[in-house]
Design a protein around this motif. Structure first.
Motif, PDB file in Angstrom:
ATOM      1  N   ILE A 122       7.371  -3.995   2.867  1.00 55.92           N
ATOM      2  CA  ILE A 122       7.860  -3.276   1.690  1.00 55.92           C
ATOM      3  C   ILE A 122       8.209  -4.220   0.531  1.00 55.92           C
ATOM      4  CG2 ILE A 122       9.795  -1.900   0.801  1.00 55.92           C
ATOM      5  CD1 ILE A 122       9.673  -0.272   3.398  1.00 55.92           C
ATOM      6  N   PRO A 123       8.974  -5.284   0.752  1.00 50.06           N
ATOM      7  CA  PRO A 123       9.295  -6.171  -0.388  1.00 50.06           C
ATOM      8  C   PRO A 123       8.084  -6.932  -0.909  1.00 50.06           C
ATOM      9  CG  PRO A 123      10.166  -7.065   1.679  1.00 50.06           C
ATOM     10  CD  PRO A 123       9.704  -5.685   1.987  1.00 50.06           C
ATOM     11  N   ILE A 124       7.028  -7.037  -0.123  1.00 48.15           N
ATOM     12  CA  ILE A 124       5.812  -7.709  -0.586  1.00 48.15           C
ATOM     13  C   ILE A 124       4.985  -6.785  -1.461  1.00 48.15           C
ATOM     14  CG2 ILE A 124       3.628  -8.747   0.182  1.00 48.15           C
ATOM     15  CD1 ILE A 124       5.118  -9.696   2.701  1.00 48.15           C
ATOM     16  N   LEU A 125       4.882  -5.500  -1.050  1.00 46.30           N
ATOM     17  CA  LEU A 125       4.041  -4.550  -1.775  1.00 46.30           C
ATOM     18  C   LEU A 125       4.756  -3.919  -2.968  1.00 46.30           C
ATOM     19  CD1 LEU A 125       2.284  -2.726   1.215  1.00 46.30           C
ATOM     20  CD2 LEU A 125       1.231  -4.272  -0.437  1.00 46.30           C
ATOM     21  N   GLU A 126       6.085  -3.906  -2.939  1.00 48.79           N
ATOM     22  CA  GLU A 126       6.820  -3.227  -4.003  1.00 48.79           C
ATOM     23  C   GLU A 126       6.493  -3.795  -5.382  1.00 48.79           C
ATOM     24  OE1 GLU A 126       9.383   0.110  -4.334  1.00 48.79           O
ATOM     25  OE2 GLU A 126       8.396  -0.785  -2.615  1.00 48.79           O
ATOM     26  N   PRO A 127       6.486  -5.116  -5.578  1.00 46.26           N
ATOM     27  CA  PRO A 127       6.152  -5.625  -6.916  1.00 46.26           C
ATOM     28  C   PRO A 127       4.649  -5.687  -7.182  1.00 46.26           C
ATOM     29  CG  PRO A 127       6.718  -7.443  -5.464  1.00 46.26           C
ATOM     30  CD  PRO A 127       6.947  -6.192  -4.675  1.00 46.26           C
ATOM     31  N   ARG A 128       3.847  -5.544  -6.134  1.00 45.35           N
ATOM     32  CA  ARG A 128       2.393  -5.618  -6.284  1.00 45.35           C
ATOM     33  C   ARG A 128       1.738  -4.433  -5.575  1.00 45.35           C
ATOM     34  NH1 ARG A 128       4.188 -10.735  -5.431  1.00 45.35           N
ATOM     35  NH2 ARG A 128       3.865 -10.602  -3.179  1.00 45.35           N
ATOM     36  N   PRO A 129       1.886  -3.226  -6.106  1.00 48.19           N
ATOM     37  CA  PRO A 129       1.323  -2.040  -5.443  1.00 48.19           C
ATOM     38  C   PRO A 129      -0.193  -2.113  -5.339  1.00 48.19           C
ATOM     39  CG  PRO A 129       2.065  -1.508  -7.663  1.00 48.19           C
ATOM     40  CD  PRO A 129       2.555  -2.893  -7.372  1.00 48.19           C
ATOM     41  N   ASP A 130      -0.711  -1.530  -4.256  1.00 49.65           N
ATOM     42  CA  ASP A 130      -2.158  -1.521  -4.054  1.00 49.65           C
ATOM     43  C   ASP A 130      -2.590  -0.150  -3.533  1.00 49.65           C
ATOM     44  OD1 ASP A 130      -1.418  -1.468  -1.382  1.00 49.65           O
ATOM     45  OD2 ASP A 130      -1.989  -3.542  -0.979  1.00 49.65           O
ATOM     46  N   HIS A 131      -3.766  -0.075  -2.925  1.00 50.18           N
ATOM     47  CA  HIS A 131      -4.306   1.200  -2.455  1.00 50.18           C
ATOM     48  C   HIS A 131      -3.945   1.502  -1.002  1.00 50.18           C
ATOM     49  CE1 HIS A 131      -6.908   0.534  -5.995  1.00 50.18           C
ATOM     50  NE2 HIS A 131      -7.044   1.845  -6.007  1.00 50.18           N
ATOM     51  N   SER A 132      -3.115   0.710  -0.386  1.00 52.88           N
ATOM     52  CA  SER A 132      -2.792   0.922   1.021  1.00 52.88           C
ATOM     53  C   SER A 132      -1.921   2.158   1.212  1.00 52.88           C
ATOM     54  CB  SER A 132      -2.070  -0.299   1.582  1.00 52.88           C
ATOM     55  OG  SER A 132      -0.767  -0.408   1.034  1.00 52.88           O
ATOM     56  N   LEU A 133      -1.933   2.680   2.432  1.00 50.98           N
ATOM     57  CA  LEU A 133      -1.133   3.865   2.737  1.00 50.98           C
ATOM     58  C   LEU A 133       0.348   3.635   2.487  1.00 50.98           C
ATOM     59  CD1 LEU A 133      -2.719   5.247   6.039  1.00 50.98           C
ATOM     60  CD2 LEU A 133      -2.379   6.523   3.916  1.00 50.98           C
ATOM     61  N   LEU A 134       0.844   2.464   2.858  1.00 57.72           N
ATOM     62  CA  LEU A 134       2.251   2.172   2.631  1.00 57.72           C
ATOM     63  C   LEU A 134       2.563   2.196   1.139  1.00 57.72           C
ATOM     64  CD1 LEU A 134       5.060   1.344   3.493  1.00 57.72           C
ATOM     65  CD2 LEU A 134       4.247  -1.027   3.713  1.00 57.72           C
ATOM     66  N   SER A 135       1.718   1.597   0.359  1.00 58.78           N
ATOM     67  CA  SER A 135       1.972   1.498  -1.072  1.00 58.78           C
ATOM     68  C   SER A 135       1.820   2.837  -1.778  1.00 58.78           C
ATOM     69  CB  SER A 135       1.043   0.467  -1.694  1.00 58.78           C
ATOM     70  OG  SER A 135       1.338   0.279  -3.065  1.00 58.78           O
ATOM     71  N   VAL A 136       0.732   3.572  -1.529  1.00 57.41           N
ATOM     72  CA  VAL A 136       0.502   4.809  -2.281  1.00 57.41           C
ATOM     73  C   VAL A 136       1.545   5.872  -1.948  1.00 57.41           C
ATOM     74  CG1 VAL A 136      -1.967   4.336  -2.514  1.00 57.41           C
ATOM     75  CG2 VAL A 136      -1.160   5.817  -0.645  1.00 57.41           C
ATOM     76  N   GLN A 137       2.030   5.889  -0.704  1.00 51.69           N
ATOM     77  CA  GLN A 137       3.060   6.874  -0.366  1.00 51.69           C
ATOM     78  C   GLN A 137       4.370   6.568  -1.074  1.00 51.69           C
ATOM     79  OE1 GLN A 137       2.830   8.679   3.898  1.00 51.69           O
ATOM     80  NE2 GLN A 137       2.188   6.535   4.098  1.00 51.69           N
ATOM     81  N   ARG A 138       4.715   5.299  -1.152  1.00 54.45           N
ATOM     82  CA  ARG A 138       5.936   4.933  -1.874  1.00 54.45           C
ATOM     83  C   ARG A 138       5.777   5.195  -3.375  1.00 54.45           C
ATOM     84  NH1 ARG A 138       9.761   2.254   0.860  1.00 54.45           N
ATOM     85  NH2 ARG A 138      10.525   1.142  -0.984  1.00 54.45           N
ATOM     86  N   GLN A 139       4.583   4.947  -3.905  1.00 55.25           N
ATOM     87  CA  GLN A 139       4.347   5.249  -5.312  1.00 55.25           C
ATOM     88  C   GLN A 139       4.451   6.745  -5.591  1.00 55.25           C
ATOM     89  OE1 GLN A 139       0.803   3.171  -7.047  1.00 55.25           O
ATOM     90  NE2 GLN A 139       0.746   2.125  -5.062  1.00 55.25           N
ATOM     91  N   ALA A 140       4.065   7.565  -4.591  1.00 51.55           N
ATOM     92  CA  ALA A 140       4.111   9.024  -4.752  1.00 51.55           C
ATOM     93  C   ALA A 140       5.508   9.589  -4.533  1.00 51.55           C
ATOM     94  CB  ALA A 140       3.138   9.681  -3.779  1.00 51.55           C
ATOM     95  N   GLY A 141       6.438   8.769  -4.080  1.00 52.60           N
ATOM     96  CA  GLY A 141       7.803   9.221  -3.903  1.00 52.60           C
ATOM     97  C   GLY A 141       8.091   9.872  -2.567  1.00 52.60           C
ATOM     98  N   LEU A 142       7.219   9.683  -1.588  1.00 51.73           N
ATOM     99  CA  LEU A 142       7.497  10.232  -0.267  1.00 51.73           C
ATOM    100  C   LEU A 142       8.695   9.520   0.351  1.00 51.73           C
ATOM    101  CD1 LEU A 142       4.767  11.633  -0.641  1.00 51.73           C
ATOM    102  CD2 LEU A 142       4.239  11.080   1.744  1.00 51.73           C
ATOM    103  N   SER A 143       9.424  10.238   1.171  1.00 47.27           N
ATOM    104  CA  SER A 143      10.600   9.659   1.805  1.00 47.27           C
ATOM    105  C   SER A 143      10.192   8.570   2.786  1.00 47.27           C
ATOM    106  CB  SER A 143      11.392  10.736   2.554  1.00 47.27           C
ATOM    107  OG  SER A 143      10.677  11.162   3.710  1.00 47.27           O
ATOM    108  N   ASP A 144      11.150   7.780   3.164  1.00 47.93           N
ATOM    109  CA  ASP A 144      10.903   6.714   4.128  1.00 47.93           C
ATOM    110  C   ASP A 144      10.411   7.293   5.450  1.00 47.93           C
ATOM    111  OD1 ASP A 144      11.209   3.801   4.862  1.00 47.93           O
ATOM    112  OD2 ASP A 144      12.568   4.676   6.338  1.00 47.93           O
TER     113      ASP A 144
END
Length: 393
Positions: free
Chosen positions: A192-214
């Motif tokens: 999470i701290p690696i992808l947060e400043p550098r969002p990409d197309h991964s499932l972890l990143s796109v879900q967090r960008q979409a505002g899904l809960s943890d």
């Protein structure tokens, strides 16, 4: 409790080879209660095709189901608007556009690294040495869990699969599954701290960008791992095995008279890597001479429907030239597999053509063992590939 006829099975035999029992069910009791599984099985293709869409009767929401209890309530265990909202959130990671523009190149690079690692050996196990790492490296990219090893990815996937099909309630299997989900959570926490400043197309990143809960994000990543590792792994090795057992059909693919996609889709019909999907009955319902009652557990047996004699000309045979468009290998309703396009590209565009291009002398070197009915695939596949050959550019 449903009034479906009772059909008894021997569970170990069913795991080894479910097809004889499923053929008998289709002929004698196409909707049957199997006490050893605690579920009503729908075994004919058209019955599954019709009823999978009736989410008001056959719900994917199963609060007490093994998948929900062990992995959290992912989007596959939701219906209607809740399901579609999460499906929309993950779409940027799995869309055909993303697969073609982002993931395909990474799939090829990973497959080449795996093939290069095999160049100094001449034999091995195609499941362990090729299909497993190729599938796992692709899944690492898609999920965003690039901090996992391929072996770790396969281990946690298999652990969850075993847990979700643990209908006998073996506590050892459950404990192992819980350990695997904890490992996934730890790797998510680290990424999470690696992808947060550098969002990409991964499932972890796109879900967090979409505002899904943890909780939603974690459950959907576990879902992707549980199906996204074993299905491509087993289909890569299994399709290669089927083609090697049918050299005339392999020759047709190599000579351009058929495609790798035809081979993969026929294999997915013939030996369904995902052979079953569970449902919960939410209201009384009559179908096929059977009355379903609320809270009945139902298994939609995709692996049986794909061998339905009323639908396919030669259902027991692997034949890449037959029409398998009616197959339900990826499901048939609103829960149609979101990763279907990923599987087609990874298996038919990357893994199989690269494998046979670089190892044109690939041959079987002993018996290939298969197992499973909810999830089915080759357990081991000894092969000889001979000298490493790199295709001309």
């Amino acid at each position: 409790m449903s009034d479906a006829p009772i059909f008894e099975i021997d569970v170990p035999c069913f795991w080894q080879d479910p097809y004889p029992d499923l053929a008998r069910m289709r002929a004698e009791a196409p909707i049957a209660y199997v006490p050893q599984l605690g579920a009503i099985l729908l075994t004919r293709r058209d019955d599954i095709f019709i009823n999978e869409k009736k989410v008001e009767v056959f719900s994917s929401d199963q609060p007490n189901g093994l998948m929900t209890v062990l992995m959290g309530q992912n989007m596959m265990r939701k219906d209607g608007a809740a399901h579609m909202a999460e499906r929309k959130a993950i779409f940027p990671a799995v869309s055909p556009k993303t697969v073609n523009r982002v993931w395909a190149e990474q799939f090829r690079a990973a497959a080449q690294r795996v093939l290069d690692d095999l160049k100094d050996s001449h034999s091995g196990d195609l499941v362990r040495d090729f299909a497993l790492p190729v599938s796992a490296e692709a899944l690492k990219c898609i999920t965003g869990l690039t901090n996992m090893t391929a072996v770790q990815m396969d281990r946690v996937s298999q652990g969850m699969i075993d847990g979700c099909s643990n209908y006998s309630g073996d506590p050892v299997v459950t404990a192992h599954c819980n350990d695997c989900t904890a490992v996934i959570d730890a790797h998510i926490d680290a990424m999470i701290p690696i992808l947060e400043p550098r969002p990409d197309h991964s499932l972890l990143s796109v879900q967090r960008q979409a505002g899904l809960s943890d909780a939603q994000t974690r459950a959907n990543i576990k879902l992707a791992i549980s199906g996204g590792q074993n299905e491509p792994r087993d289909a890569i090795a299994g399709t290669a095995w089927a083609l090697l057992k049918h050299p005339d059909q392999l020759s047709d693919v190599l000579r351009g008279r058929a495609t790798w996609l035809q081979a993969f889709e026929e294999y997915a019909r013939w030996i369904s890597p995902i052979g079953m999907s569970p449902r919960r009955v939410v209201q009384a319902y009559d179908f096929g001479g059977v009355t379903f009652s609320p809270e009945d557990r139902v298994f939609l047996m995709f692996g049986s429907g794909n061998r339905d004699e009323a639908v396919f000309d030669s259902p027991e045979r692997f034949n890449i030239h037959q029409n398998c468009s009616a197959a339900i290998s990826f499901g048939a309703g609103p829960h149609f597999c979101a990763g279907a396009w990923i599987s087609r590209v990874l298996i038919a565009d990357v893994a199989l053509p690269m494998l046979f291009a670089q190892f044109p002398n690939l041959t079987l070197d002993g018996e290939t063992s298969f197992g499973g009915w909810a999830f089915r695939g080759p357990l081991s596949m000894p092969v000889v590939w001979g000298k490493h050959v790199r295709p001309s550019m």
